[in-house]
Design an enzyme around this catalytic site. Structure first.
Site, PDB file in Angstrom:
ATOM      1  N   SER A 417      39.994 -79.541  -2.644  1.00 43.83           N
ATOM      2  CA  SER A 417      41.088 -79.834  -1.730  1.00 43.83           C
ATOM      3  C   SER A 417      42.433 -79.401  -2.326  1.00 43.83           C
ATOM      4  O   SER A 417      42.612 -78.240  -2.672  1.00 43.83           O
ATOM      5  CB  SER A 417      41.066 -81.322  -1.364  1.00 43.83           C
ATOM      6  N   ASP A 536      36.589 -80.736   4.070  1.00 49.07           N
ATOM      7  CA  ASP A 536      37.231 -81.029   2.784  1.00 49.07           C
ATOM      8  C   ASP A 536      36.219 -81.280   1.666  1.00 49.07           C
ATOM      9  O   ASP A 536      35.311 -82.092   1.801  1.00 49.07           O
ATOM     10  CB  ASP A 536      38.128 -82.258   2.959  1.00 49.07           C
TER      11      ASP A 536
END
Length: 674
Positions: A417, A536
């Protein structure tokens, strides 16, 4: 007993059960039934820093495989001899088998250097497993062969770790010879150790640089020469103090008959050299088989051929099945002329390949690749794991600054991320001050338009935002960079929305990979990828330590920026105290306004964005905490009094990152010395 092996298995369909990289290399080639059998005969044991696993001279009672942490093999001080550290064992490695297999007492002591966890198999169970699992016995017999070679040196002040690699090539070329010599030179430069290149193929000498072709040294003939004669061996070696030494062998019947002599020669050479690189002939002679049995790893030169991937897969399978290698111990060198694209059907083999940039057109990348390979084999790679955490991730910039200022080398980055985003910028050549400038270009009054914007609003059923605006923002800095353009190798983590698999992105367009890794569920649209969708990376791996560990990186620094539950409790408590203290000092109407404002803020706190992000981060923190325990250095650089959306408050995050990194600086320096 807990299903230990399944803990790290990816959730894949049965048809894709085979894994290229297993967290425990020793078990990577075992079937699920064989792994289950080991589970039945083993147990997990924990060690605290400084615990002694066993003492020198003790009768062996168990075999140990390291799950996390580091161990030190050492000899106690005796008389004038000081205590001596012989070597370190890292996650995925094993110890204790030599004494069990030879029936001798332990020749040295083992101490836990960090808090650690190991899989312990008792002596009786160990012998049973060797009979029931031939692949395990094959791998350990190869390991024993190397250890016995080292055992010849004794556990005196002369003992050292001796590493042996086999180099296989189906066709000789100047490019192959140039790579081999440059690789060995890089190894010598990185390790400052003595290296010998042994040519069993008979094809290397004519392709070597001029300094290795001068003189009339004929090499060592196993048929006529005595391998126990140091003077005879010395005369056969072409010595070069500036680079490395070279020993050739005439290609004759001795390669089919004199494996015993070759073993004796190999043992003698381990007295003189720290690294031996053996160029193999193109057929499996008894001497070549013996060389493979003693090797720690194998390098395959993937020559120019249409079926290079099929060839490589077949050769790897042969090495694993016949010689007990695991896939972490095999590296395929793919020259740049073969093309940059690896076919989709070969994607599963990607980890095995190391693409060699062109020396003529990409000299810097070529040299970086050689250095990486040299540090990889000598176990000197330093890996940096940067975790997820939205705005909290700006603390990574502070950590990067300390690493820059203190000249701490980083050889590879794994990011999830926001960690993937900042890691990519750093790897692209931006220093921490330049990255800080990029971060500070996002201010409170422009953050929405720079990172999101109205035209980025998406159909609500797929996510609130498309995620395209972030790509446009990054394109000003990363342009059309691919992973091969980065100065430091980077692995980015994403999660497959349909299968829950962890997906490691390491090739192709960098911005697209970042976009996939930051696809916060519900917030951004999932990123389309090979017929599926990615979200993510923090969902499955918020602190990607395992990715580095699986690659064989021995020294890992992990940075977790997610706030702990106790930090959040403390933050709320401090805010409540500050509110009441301020409340008591105000008049009636101002108190009423403060109450109204506080009520509105509390209602806003429960908005859907906070609900999504906080839920995700609560879950991610616990995963990151467990992953961080497997790193050598764990930096928790969290700012409790902050919010995940505060991308416009870079200073406080960066300051915290610098502070926490400096607290760990002494431990980082010690790690580099080990």
């Amino acid at each position: 007993m807990m299903n230990f092996f399944s803990f790290w298995k990816k959730n894949k369909p049965e048809s894709k059960e085979t894994r290229l990289l297993d967290p425990i290399p020793l078990f990577s080639s075992l079937t699920s039934e064989e792994q289950a059998l080991i589970e039945q005969h083993s147990r997990l044991v924990g060690f605290k820093r400084g615990d002694i696993v066993y003492e020198e001279g003790a009768v062996p009672d168990a075999f140990y495989i390291i799950i996390s942490g580091r161990f030190r093999l050492f000899t106690r001080a005796r008389g004038p001899d000081k205590e001596s550290t012989l070597l370190y064992f890292y996650r995925g490695e094993h110890f204790g088998e030599t004494s069990l297999l030879t029936g001798s007492v332990h020749s040295a002591s083992v101490e836990a250097k960090t808090d650690a966890v190991a899989l312990k198999i008792g002596a009786e169970d160990f012998q049973k497993l060797l009979h029931q699992i031939p692949t395990l016995a094959l791998h350990l017999s190869r390991s024993l062969g190397r250890h016995l070679t080292r055992e010849e040196l004794g556990y005196s002040q002369h003992r050292r770790e001796v590493r042996i690699a086999s180099f296989y090539f189906a066709a000789s070329s100047e490019g192959m010879a140039r790579f081999l010599t440059d690789f060995i030179k890089a190894l010598r430069k990185e390790t400052q150790s003595k290296v010998l290149l042994m040519d069993l193929s008979g094809k290397i000498k004519s392709l070597l640089p001029a300094e290795f072709r001068r003189g009339d040294i004929a090499g060592f003939d196993l048929k006529t020469m005595d391998p126990s004669s140091e003077s005879a061996v010395q005369k056969a070696i072409q010595t070069d103090d500036q680079n490395f030494d070279f020993l050739s062998f005439p290609v004759n019947a001795a390669l089919d008959e004199e494996e015993t002599k070759f073993t004796a020669l190999l043992t003698l050479l381990t007295y003189r050299y720290d690294y031996l690189v053996i160029a193999l002939p193109d057929r499996n002679t008894p001497v070549a088989v013996k060389a493979l049995n003693y090797s720690d790893r194998v390098y395959l030169w993937a020559e120019k051929r249409a079926d290079v991937f099929t060839f490589a897969a077949k050769k790897v399978a042969e090495l694993c099945q016949d010689f007990g290698f695991n896939r972490n111990e095999i590296k395929i060198i793919l020259p740049s002329q073969e093309g940059k694209e690896i076919p989709a059907e070969s994607a599963a083999e990607l980890q095995l390949f190391s693409t060699l940039p062109s020396l003529q057109y990409q000299r810097y990348q070529y040299e970086k690749t050689l250095t990486f390979l040299a540090k990889e084999w000598s176990e000197r790679l330093v890996g940096l794991a940067l975790g997820s955490g939205a705005a909290y991730g700006l603390a990574h910039i502070g950590v990067l600054r300390v690493l820059e200022q203190e000249k701490i080398p980083v050889d590879i980055i794994a990011g999830s991320s926001i960690g993937a985003l900042l890691g990519a910028l750093w790897a692209a050549g931006y220093n921490s001050y330049e990255i800080e400038k990029i971060a500070k270009s996002v201010e409170k009054n422009n953050a929405f338009f720079k990172l999101l914007g109205f035209r980025d609003i998406s159909a609500i059923h797929r996510g609130f935002f498309k995620g395209d605006q972030i790509g446009r923002f990054l394109s000003a800095h990363l342009k059309d960079m691919t992973f091969q353009d980065l100065k430091i190798p980077v692995k980015m983590v994403a999660a497959n929305l349909l299968t829950s698999e962890e997906v490691v992105l390491e090739s192709g367009n960098v911005i697209n990979a970042i976009r996939a890794s930051i696809s916060i569920p519900g917030f951004f649209r999932p990123y389309p990828y090979k017929g599926s969708y990615l979200i993510d990376g923090g969902i499955v791996d918020p602190l990607p330590v395992k990715i580095l560990s699986n690659m064989g990186v021995r020294k890992i620094i992990a940075v977790n920026v997610l706030p702990a539950p106790k930090d959040l409790i403390e933050r709320n408590e401090l805010r409540r105290k500050a509110f009441h203290q301020n409340f008591q000092q105000k008049g009636y109407w101002k108190r009423m306004w403060m109450k109204t404002k506080d009520r509105i803020q509390r209602r806003y706190t429960s908005n859907i964005f906070n609900a999504l992000m906080n839920t995700i981060m609560f879950t991610e923190f616990e995963i990151a905490r467990m992953e961080g325990s497997e790193a050598d250095i764990f930096i928790h650089a969290s700012v409790p009094d902050a919010h995940w959306i505060e991308f416009f408050s870079a200073d406080k995050f960066i300051t915290e990152g610098m502070k926490k990194a400096r607290e760990q600086l002494a431990d980082i320096r010690q790690l580099l010395l080990e």
